[in-house]
Design a protein around this motif. Structure first.
Motif, PDB file in Angstrom:
ATOM      1  N   GLY A   1       0.805  -1.218   0.000  1.00  0.00           N
ATOM      2  CA  GLY A   1       0.000   0.000   0.000  1.00  0.00           C
ATOM      3  C   GLY A   1       0.836   1.264   0.000  1.00  0.00           C
ATOM      4  N   ARG A   2       2.013   1.201  -0.553  1.00  0.00           N
ATOM      5  CA  ARG A   2       2.900   2.373  -0.664  1.00  0.00           C
ATOM      6  C   ARG A   2       2.616   3.037  -2.007  1.00  0.00           C
ATOM      7  N   TRP A   3       1.502   3.762  -2.049  1.00  0.00           N
ATOM      8  CA  TRP A   3       0.931   4.235  -3.315  1.00  0.00           C
ATOM      9  C   TRP A   3       1.786   5.281  -4.017  1.00  0.00           C
ATOM     10  N   THR A   4       2.510   6.099  -3.284  1.00  0.00           N
ATOM     11  CA  THR A   4       3.386   7.079  -3.929  1.00  0.00           C
ATOM     12  C   THR A   4       4.492   6.364  -4.699  1.00  0.00           C
ATOM     13  N   GLU A   5       5.038   5.296  -4.099  1.00  0.00           N
ATOM     14  CA  GLU A   5       6.073   4.513  -4.778  1.00  0.00           C
ATOM     15  C   GLU A   5       5.505   3.774  -5.985  1.00  0.00           C
ATOM     16  N   VAL A   6       4.293   3.246  -5.854  1.00  0.00           N
ATOM     17  CA  VAL A   6       3.641   2.564  -6.984  1.00  0.00           C
ATOM     18  C   VAL A   6       3.470   3.551  -8.130  1.00  0.00           C
ATOM     19  N   GLU A   7       2.978   4.728  -7.804  1.00  0.00           N
ATOM     20  CA  GLU A   7       2.758   5.756  -8.829  1.00  0.00           C
ATOM     21  C   GLU A   7       4.083   6.141  -9.498  1.00  0.00           C
ATOM     22  N   ARG A   8       5.148   6.245  -8.711  1.00  0.00           N
ATOM     23  CA  ARG A   8       6.464   6.605  -9.242  1.00  0.00           C
ATOM     24  C   ARG A   8       6.978   5.572 -10.245  1.00  0.00           C
ATOM     25  N   LEU A   9       6.708   4.295  -9.980  1.00  0.00           N
ATOM     26  CA  LEU A   9       7.224   3.217 -10.837  1.00  0.00           C
ATOM     27  C   LEU A   9       6.248   2.757 -11.914  1.00  0.00           C
ATOM     28  N   PHE A  10       5.048   3.311 -11.939  1.00  0.00           N
ATOM     29  CA  PHE A  10       4.011   2.810 -12.844  1.00  0.00           C
ATOM     30  C   PHE A  10       4.445   2.785 -14.310  1.00  0.00           C
ATOM     31  N   ALA A  11       4.914   3.894 -14.843  1.00  0.00           N
ATOM     32  CA  ALA A  11       5.255   3.948 -16.273  1.00  0.00           C
ATOM     33  C   ALA A  11       6.329   2.932 -16.626  1.00  0.00           C
ATOM     34  N   GLU A  12       7.338   2.800 -15.770  1.00  0.00           N
ATOM     35  CA  GLU A  12       8.398   1.831 -16.028  1.00  0.00           C
ATOM     36  C   GLU A  12       7.882   0.399 -15.929  1.00  0.00           C
ATOM     37  N   ALA A  13       7.053   0.141 -14.934  1.00  0.00           N
ATOM     38  CA  ALA A  13       6.500  -1.211 -14.777  1.00  0.00           C
ATOM     39  C   ALA A  13       5.665  -1.583 -15.992  1.00  0.00           C
TER      40      ALA A  13
ATOM     41  N   ILE B   1      -1.358  -4.288 -14.255  1.00  0.00           N
ATOM     42  CA  ILE B   1      -0.459  -3.164 -13.972  1.00  0.00           C
ATOM     43  C   ILE B   1      -1.240  -1.849 -14.077  1.00  0.00           C
ATOM     44  N   GLU B   2      -2.062  -1.717 -15.107  1.00  0.00           N
ATOM     45  CA  GLU B   2      -2.850  -0.491 -15.269  1.00  0.00           C
ATOM     46  C   GLU B   2      -3.857  -0.313 -14.133  1.00  0.00           C
ATOM     47  N   ALA B   3      -4.486  -1.407 -13.701  1.00  0.00           N
ATOM     48  CA  ALA B   3      -5.439  -1.314 -12.590  1.00  0.00           C
ATOM     49  C   ALA B   3      -4.727  -0.885 -11.307  1.00  0.00           C
ATOM     50  N   ILE B   4      -3.564  -1.456 -11.052  1.00  0.00           N
ATOM     51  CA  ILE B   4      -2.810  -1.091  -9.853  1.00  0.00           C
ATOM     52  C   ILE B   4      -2.331   0.359  -9.961  1.00  0.00           C
ATOM     53  N   GLY B   5      -1.850   0.746 -11.128  1.00  0.00           N
ATOM     54  CA  GLY B   5      -1.427   2.128 -11.329  1.00  0.00           C
ATOM     55  C   GLY B   5      -2.582   3.103 -11.161  1.00  0.00           C
ATOM     56  N   GLY B   6      -3.755   2.735 -11.680  1.00  0.00           N
ATOM     57  CA  GLY B   6      -4.940   3.576 -11.504  1.00  0.00           C
ATOM     58  C   GLY B   6      -5.352   3.674 -10.048  1.00  0.00           C
ATOM     59  N   LEU B   7      -5.242   2.574  -9.330  1.00  0.00           N
ATOM     60  CA  LEU B   7      -5.556   2.578  -7.906  1.00  0.00           C
ATOM     61  C   LEU B   7      -4.581   3.482  -7.146  1.00  0.00           C
ATOM     62  N   ALA B   8      -3.305   3.412  -7.498  1.00  0.00           N
ATOM     63  CA  ALA B   8      -2.311   4.273  -6.852  1.00  0.00           C
ATOM     64  C   ALA B   8      -2.625   5.744  -7.100  1.00  0.00           C
ATOM     65  N   ALA B   9      -2.958   6.086  -8.333  1.00  0.00           N
ATOM     66  CA  ALA B   9      -3.292   7.478  -8.658  1.00  0.00           C
ATOM     67  C   ALA B   9      -4.516   7.927  -7.864  1.00  0.00           C
ATOM     68  N   LEU B  10      -5.491   7.042  -7.750  1.00  0.00           N
ATOM     69  CA  LEU B  10      -6.701   7.346  -6.988  1.00  0.00           C
ATOM     70  C   LEU B  10      -6.374   7.552  -5.509  1.00  0.00           C
ATOM     71  N   LYS B  11      -5.576   6.656  -4.947  1.00  0.00           N
ATOM     72  CA  LYS B  11      -5.245   6.729  -3.525  1.00  0.00           C
ATOM     73  C   LYS B  11      -4.452   7.993  -3.182  1.00  0.00           C
ATOM     74  N   THR B  12      -3.596   8.438  -4.093  1.00  0.00           N
ATOM     75  CA  THR B  12      -2.783   9.616  -3.803  1.00  0.00           C
ATOM     76  C   THR B  12      -3.480  10.930  -4.154  1.00  0.00           C
ATOM     77  N   SER B  13      -4.593  10.856  -4.870  1.00  0.00           N
ATOM     78  CA  SER B  13      -5.267  12.076  -5.333  1.00  0.00           C
ATOM     79  C   SER B  13      -6.235  12.669  -4.321  1.00  0.00           C
ATOM     80  N   GLY B  14      -6.709  11.843  -3.414  1.00  0.00           N
ATOM     81  CA  GLY B  14      -7.703  12.318  -2.462  1.00  0.00           C
ATOM     82  C   GLY B  14      -9.115  12.342  -3.031  1.00  0.00           C
ATOM     83  N   GLN B  15      -9.301  11.823  -4.237  1.00  0.00           N
ATOM     84  CA  GLN B  15     -10.633  11.751  -4.851  1.00  0.00           C
ATOM     85  C   GLN B  15     -11.521  10.787  -4.073  1.00  0.00           C
ATOM     86  N   ASP B  16     -12.820  10.877  -4.334  1.00  0.00           N
ATOM     87  CA  ASP B  16     -13.777   9.963  -3.727  1.00  0.00           C
ATOM     88  C   ASP B  16     -13.436   8.535  -4.159  1.00  0.00           C
ATOM     89  N   LEU B  17     -13.192   7.668  -3.195  1.00  0.00           N
ATOM     90  CA  LEU B  17     -12.733   6.309  -3.489  1.00  0.00           C
ATOM     91  C   LEU B  17     -13.785   5.498  -4.223  1.00  0.00           C
TER      92      LEU B  17
END
Length: 167
Positions: A51-63, A75-91
């Motif tokens: 659940g280290r979403w900032t790190e997931v977001e950082r590595l998404f494009a490379e992954a 990978i896209e679903a996990i990357g999208g989840l990371a972006a959602l978790k770090t954005s503060g949007q309605d979950l």
């Protein structure tokens, strides 16, 4: 220290560590993993598991760039989840949007279902889980079947476990 300069050996150790739930081992080899593309994909998965979403977001494009085609949807679903978790949007709304993007790989729907379950969004979990079940076909790869079956175990839906594994 166990694998000084040997990124390939560290990668194999991390794969075994991830599968065995040996997070301490994975954390020890992360610095070596991030030196090479395949290792960054493993680090991406590890950070997502933690659940280290900032790190997931950082590595998404490379992954995404180094992942085999069969893994892109997850990978896209996990990357999208990371972006959602770090954005503060309605979950709930964000998970609904992520689920709407899932078209063929049931594992991507399970990523959404798991996040919904963790957040106690029962209706969203149900919707994502049902989509994952519908996306399983008689020709589905065992990796897809196992991920759906594992989530069914969490839900104590034993007939779904049997159906998912009966391929």
């Amino acid at each position: 220290d166990a694998f000084p300069g040997d990124a390939e050996l560290a990668r194999y150790a991390a794969i075994v560590g991830l599968d065995a739930g040996a997070e301490e081992l994975v954390n020890r080899v992360l610095p070596l993993l991030e030196r090479e593309p395949a290792g960054r994909l493993i680090a991406f998965r590890h950070y997502a598991n933690e659940g280290r979403w900032t790190e997931v977001e950082r590595l998404f494009a490379e992954a995404r760039a180094v992942a085999p085609a069969s893994e892109i949807a997850v990978i896209e679903a996990i990357g999208g989840l990371a972006a959602l978790k770090t954005s503060g949007q309605d979950l709930a709304a964000g998970l609904g949007a992520l689920l709407g993007e899932v078209s063929e790989d049931p594992r991507a729907a399970i990523v959404v279902a798991s996040a919904a379950r963790t957040a106690e969004l029962e209706d969203m979990e149900d919707e994502a889980f049902e989509k994952a079940r519908r996306l399983l076909t008689p020709d589905s790869h065992i990796a897809r079947r196992l991920m759906v079956a594992r989530h069914a175990v969490r839900r104590a839906e034993w007939s779904v476990v049997a159906d998912a594994l009966d391929g």
